[in-house]
Design a protein around this motif. Structure first.
Motif, PDB file in Angstrom:
ATOM      1  N   ILE A  89      15.934  -2.550  10.491  1.00 13.70           N
ATOM      2  CA  ILE A  89      17.206  -2.982  11.068  1.00 13.70           C
ATOM      3  C   ILE A  89      17.138  -4.477  11.349  1.00 13.70           C
ATOM      4  O   ILE A  89      16.196  -4.954  11.973  1.00 13.70           O
ATOM      5  CB  ILE A  89      17.508  -2.235  12.378  1.00 13.70           C
ATOM      6  N   ASP A  90      18.137  -5.225  10.888  1.00 12.33           N
ATOM      7  CA  ASP A  90      18.224  -6.663  11.141  1.00 12.33           C
ATOM      8  C   ASP A  90      19.599  -6.999  11.690  1.00 12.33           C
ATOM      9  O   ASP A  90      20.526  -6.181  11.642  1.00 12.33           O
ATOM     10  CB  ASP A  90      17.984  -7.468   9.858  1.00 12.33           C
ATOM     11  N   GLU A  91      19.748  -8.233  12.167  1.00 15.10           N
ATOM     12  CA  GLU A  91      21.038  -8.772  12.583  1.00 15.10           C
ATOM     13  C   GLU A  91      21.394  -9.951  11.693  1.00 15.10           C
ATOM     14  O   GLU A  91      20.636 -10.915  11.603  1.00 15.10           O
ATOM     15  CB  GLU A  91      20.999  -9.232  14.044  1.00 15.10           C
ATOM     16  N   LYS A  92      22.539  -9.877  11.037  1.00 14.35           N
ATOM     17  CA  LYS A  92      23.013 -11.023  10.261  1.00 14.35           C
ATOM     18  C   LYS A  92      23.455 -12.134  11.202  1.00 14.35           C
ATOM     19  O   LYS A  92      23.287 -13.315  10.911  1.00 14.35           O
ATOM     20  CB  LYS A  92      24.167 -10.591   9.357  1.00 14.35           C
ATOM     21  N   GLN A  93      24.044 -11.731  12.322  1.00 16.12           N
ATOM     22  CA  GLN A  93      24.374 -12.591  13.442  1.00 16.12           C
ATOM     23  C   GLN A  93      24.422 -11.673  14.654  1.00 16.12           C
ATOM     24  O   GLN A  93      24.405 -10.447  14.488  1.00 16.12           O
ATOM     25  CB  GLN A  93      25.697 -13.321  13.214  1.00 16.12           C
ATOM     26  N   PRO A  94      24.443 -12.220  15.858  1.00 18.40           N
ATOM     27  CA  PRO A  94      24.364 -11.348  17.029  1.00 18.40           C
ATOM     28  C   PRO A  94      25.386 -10.212  17.002  1.00 18.40           C
ATOM     29  O   PRO A  94      26.584 -10.437  16.879  1.00 18.40           O
ATOM     30  CB  PRO A  94      24.622 -12.324  18.187  1.00 18.40           C
ATOM     31  N   GLY A  95      24.890  -8.994  17.073  1.00 24.70           N
ATOM     32  CA  GLY A  95      25.746  -7.823  17.097  1.00 24.70           C
ATOM     33  C   GLY A  95      26.177  -7.305  15.742  1.00 24.70           C
ATOM     34  O   GLY A  95      26.768  -6.227  15.639  1.00 24.70           O
ATOM     35  N   ASP A  96      25.900  -8.050  14.676  1.00 29.27           N
ATOM     36  CA  ASP A  96      26.291  -7.659  13.322  1.00 29.27           C
ATOM     37  C   ASP A  96      25.063  -7.107  12.606  1.00 29.27           C
ATOM     38  O   ASP A  96      24.258  -7.861  12.065  1.00 29.27           O
ATOM     39  CB  ASP A  96      26.870  -8.855  12.571  1.00 29.27           C
ATOM     40  N   LEU A  97      24.916  -5.801  12.600  1.00 31.16           N
ATOM     41  CA  LEU A  97      23.701  -5.166  12.119  1.00 31.16           C
ATOM     42  C   LEU A  97      23.735  -4.920  10.618  1.00 31.16           C
ATOM     43  O   LEU A  97      24.789  -4.722  10.014  1.00 31.16           O
ATOM     44  CB  LEU A  97      23.494  -3.831  12.835  1.00 31.16           C
ATOM     45  N   VAL A  98      22.561  -4.925  10.022  1.00 34.05           N
ATOM     46  CA  VAL A  98      22.380  -4.541   8.626  1.00 34.05           C
ATOM     47  C   VAL A  98      21.063  -3.788   8.536  1.00 34.05           C
ATOM     48  O   VAL A  98      20.110  -4.109   9.247  1.00 34.05           O
ATOM     49  CB  VAL A  98      22.391  -5.765   7.685  1.00 34.05           C
ATOM     50  N   THR A  99      21.021  -2.773   7.690  1.00 29.02           N
ATOM     51  CA  THR A  99      19.808  -1.972   7.560  1.00 29.02           C
ATOM     52  C   THR A  99      19.331  -1.965   6.111  1.00 29.02           C
ATOM     53  O   THR A  99      20.042  -2.392   5.200  1.00 29.02           O
ATOM     54  CB  THR A  99      20.043  -0.517   7.994  1.00 29.02           C
ATOM     55  N   VAL A 100      18.137  -1.430   5.927  1.00 26.15           N
ATOM     56  CA  VAL A 100      17.612  -1.280   4.573  1.00 26.15           C
ATOM     57  C   VAL A 100      18.518  -0.382   3.747  1.00 26.15           C
ATOM     58  O   VAL A 100      18.662  -0.585   2.536  1.00 26.15           O
ATOM     59  CB  VAL A 100      16.168  -0.730   4.622  1.00 26.15           C
ATOM     60  N   ALA A 101      19.184   0.578   4.382  1.00 29.09           N
ATOM     61  CA  ALA A 101      20.106   1.458   3.658  1.00 29.09           C
ATOM     62  C   ALA A 101      21.308   0.678   3.130  1.00 29.09           C
ATOM     63  O   ALA A 101      21.762   0.918   1.996  1.00 29.09           O
ATOM     64  CB  ALA A 101      20.570   2.591   4.573  1.00 29.09           C
ATOM     65  N   ASP A 102      21.851  -0.250   3.946  1.00 27.85           N
ATOM     66  CA  ASP A 102      22.965  -1.095   3.482  1.00 27.85           C
ATOM     67  C   ASP A 102      22.560  -1.855   2.225  1.00 27.85           C
ATOM     68  O   ASP A 102      23.293  -1.866   1.225  1.00 27.85           O
ATOM     69  CB  ASP A 102      23.347  -2.108   4.564  1.00 27.85           C
ATOM     70  N   ARG A 103      21.412  -2.507   2.297  1.00 30.85           N
ATOM     71  CA  ARG A 103      20.995  -3.383   1.190  1.00 30.85           C
ATOM     72  C   ARG A 103      20.713  -2.583  -0.081  1.00 30.85           C
ATOM     73  O   ARG A 103      21.161  -2.952  -1.170  1.00 30.85           O
ATOM     74  CB  ARG A 103      19.775  -4.188   1.619  1.00 30.85           C
ATOM     75  N   GLU A 104      19.993  -1.487   0.059  1.00 29.16           N
ATOM     76  CA  GLU A 104      19.627  -0.720  -1.128  1.00 29.16           C
ATOM     77  C   GLU A 104      20.849  -0.038  -1.743  1.00 29.16           C
ATOM     78  O   GLU A 104      20.990  -0.005  -2.972  1.00 29.16           O
ATOM     79  CB  GLU A 104      18.554   0.305  -0.781  1.00 29.16           C
ATOM     80  N   ALA A 105      21.722   0.504  -0.924  1.00 23.10           N
ATOM     81  CA  ALA A 105      22.916   1.159  -1.454  1.00 23.10           C
ATOM     82  C   ALA A 105      23.811   0.159  -2.184  1.00 23.10           C
ATOM     83  O   ALA A 105      24.341   0.462  -3.265  1.00 23.10           O
ATOM     84  CB  ALA A 105      23.689   1.838  -0.328  1.00 23.10           C
ATOM     85  N   GLU A 106      23.973  -1.032  -1.613  1.00 29.18           N
ATOM     86  CA  GLU A 106      24.813  -2.028  -2.270  1.00 29.18           C
ATOM     87  C   GLU A 106      24.214  -2.457  -3.605  1.00 29.18           C
ATOM     88  O   GLU A 106      24.945  -2.613  -4.602  1.00 29.18           O
ATOM     89  CB  GLU A 106      25.002  -3.243  -1.377  1.00 29.18           C
ATOM     90  N   GLU A 107      22.923  -2.641  -3.649  1.00 32.77           N
ATOM     91  CA  GLU A 107      22.280  -3.038  -4.904  1.00 32.77           C
ATOM     92  C   GLU A 107      22.484  -1.987  -5.986  1.00 32.77           C
ATOM     93  O   GLU A 107      22.792  -2.317  -7.140  1.00 32.77           O
ATOM     94  CB  GLU A 107      20.782  -3.284  -4.665  1.00 32.77           C
ATOM     95  N   LEU A 108      22.315  -0.721  -5.643  1.00 31.66           N
ATOM     96  CA  LEU A 108      22.471   0.350  -6.627  1.00 31.66           C
ATOM     97  C   LEU A 108      23.917   0.476  -7.095  1.00 31.66           C
ATOM     98  O   LEU A 108      24.185   0.616  -8.294  1.00 31.66           O
ATOM     99  CB  LEU A 108      21.992   1.671  -6.027  1.00 31.66           C
ATOM    100  N   LEU A 109      24.864   0.421  -6.176  1.00 32.98           N
ATOM    101  CA  LEU A 109      26.274   0.537  -6.543  1.00 32.98           C
ATOM    102  C   LEU A 109      26.729  -0.652  -7.378  1.00 32.98           C
ATOM    103  O   LEU A 109      27.436  -0.494  -8.382  1.00 32.98           O
ATOM    104  CB  LEU A 109      27.133   0.668  -5.290  1.00 32.98           C
ATOM    105  N   THR A 110      26.315  -1.851  -6.975  1.00 37.17           N
ATOM    106  CA  THR A 110      26.704  -3.060  -7.716  1.00 37.17           C
ATOM    107  C   THR A 110      26.158  -3.021  -9.131  1.00 37.17           C
ATOM    108  O   THR A 110      26.877  -3.326 -10.095  1.00 37.17           O
ATOM    109  CB  THR A 110      26.209  -4.308  -6.977  1.00 37.17           C
ATOM    110  N   ALA A 111      24.902  -2.635  -9.286  1.00 38.42           N
ATOM    111  CA  ALA A 111      24.293  -2.590 -10.618  1.00 38.42           C
ATOM    112  C   ALA A 111      25.017  -1.591 -11.519  1.00 38.42           C
ATOM    113  O   ALA A 111      25.278  -1.874 -12.700  1.00 38.42           O
ATOM    114  CB  ALA A 111      22.815  -2.223 -10.499  1.00 38.42           C
ATOM    115  N   ALA A 112      25.363  -0.432 -10.983  1.00 38.56           N
ATOM    116  CA  ALA A 112      26.044   0.586 -11.786  1.00 38.56           C
ATOM    117  C   ALA A 112      27.451   0.143 -12.178  1.00 38.56           C
ATOM    118  O   ALA A 112      27.897   0.372 -13.317  1.00 38.56           O
ATOM    119  CB  ALA A 112      26.100   1.899 -11.013  1.00 38.56           C
TER     120      ALA A 112
END
Length: 264
Positions: free
Chosen positions: A32-55
């Protein structure tokens, strides 16, 4: 090869099953990371976006894919998307805060845009096992069943995530309640009748294009706070999402004085 509407839904469901659902209530602090305070991003966000974008790019190599996380890394991507003849939006885990907190109210969302108009949209709620799909001119379906939103009536009930706790209330209408803090849940709940309108300060394409198409196809209406149309090329602040055109008109008038000055 172009993807059918059902094929895109299957893709979204498969990606969710592969990289989103296995992390639900199983995330570690390092995921779990913060792009900016309170704006969360997770490994699931990143991996899902990469797979969907590639397809999507494999099927449509000339399209511009606007992913939420890609935009965070390259703000110029938004303008390229707005100018493109053909594009897609990807919100890999809409409602990331809910996801991190263990709430089932999160979704994976995709939309397709042609010449600035949203033509197809998909919302998959993996923990609820509900799929919402819309095609312009062909209606909206919930798990394959057509959906029609009935008009709200004279005293519509509204929801928002940003004003209900600040004392700002619509003139002459019932007090605002809190939203579900996830567009992939908010829009479906409105179509199911749990609210009659929604107010948003932000207008991010990946958040609103899938649901706004679905709502319009189900009989609803969407506009910026000044009444101008909301499209894939919009850049005005503030959004009113309503069960029907008359509710939209009523809410635009009733809420005119409560918007934050910055529109954020």
């Amino acid at each position: 090869m172009p993807l059918t509407t059902d094929a895109v839904l299957t893709l979204v469901q498969q990606v969710a099953a592969e990289v989103v659902t296995p992390r639900f209530r199983s995330l570690t602090e390092s995921e779990i990371d913060e792009k900016q305070p309170g704006d969360l991003v997770t490994v699931a966000d990143r991996e899902a976006e990469e797979l969907l974008t590639a397809a999507l790019l494999e099927a449509y190599p000339d399209a511009v894919v606007l992913g939420e996380e890609a935009h965070a890394a390259d703000e110029g991507l938004l303008q390229r998307f707005r100018e493109a003849d053909h594009g897609f939006t990807v919100d890999p885990v809409d409602g990331t805060k809910n996801f991190v907190q263990g709430s089932p109210d999160h979704a994976v969302m995709v939309s397709e845009v042609v010449d600035g108009e949203t033509v197809r949209g998909w919302i998959w709620q993996p923990e609820h096992q509900v799929a919402w799909v819309a095609e312009r001119g062909a209606g909206t379906r919930r798990n394959g069943v057509p959906v029609v939103r009935e008009p709200a009536g004279a005293r519509p009930r509204g929801a928002t995530s940003i004003w209900s706790r600040r004392g700002r209330q619509p003139l002459g209408l019932p007090a605002l309640r809190g939203s579900w803090v996830c567009c992939g849940i908010d829009y479906p709940r409105l179509m199911e009748g749990e609210a009659d309108y929604l107010l948003y300060g932000h207008t991010n394409a990946w958040d609103h294009l899938p649901g706004s198409l679905m709502l319009r196809e189900a009989g609803g209406a969407v506009a910026h706070r000044d009444g101008s149309p909301y499209t894939a090329r919009s850049d005005s602040p503030g959004l009113v999402v309503a069960a029907d055109a008359e509710t939209l008109r009523l809410v635009l008038e009733a809420c005119e004085g409560i918007w934050p000055r910055t529109g954020s």
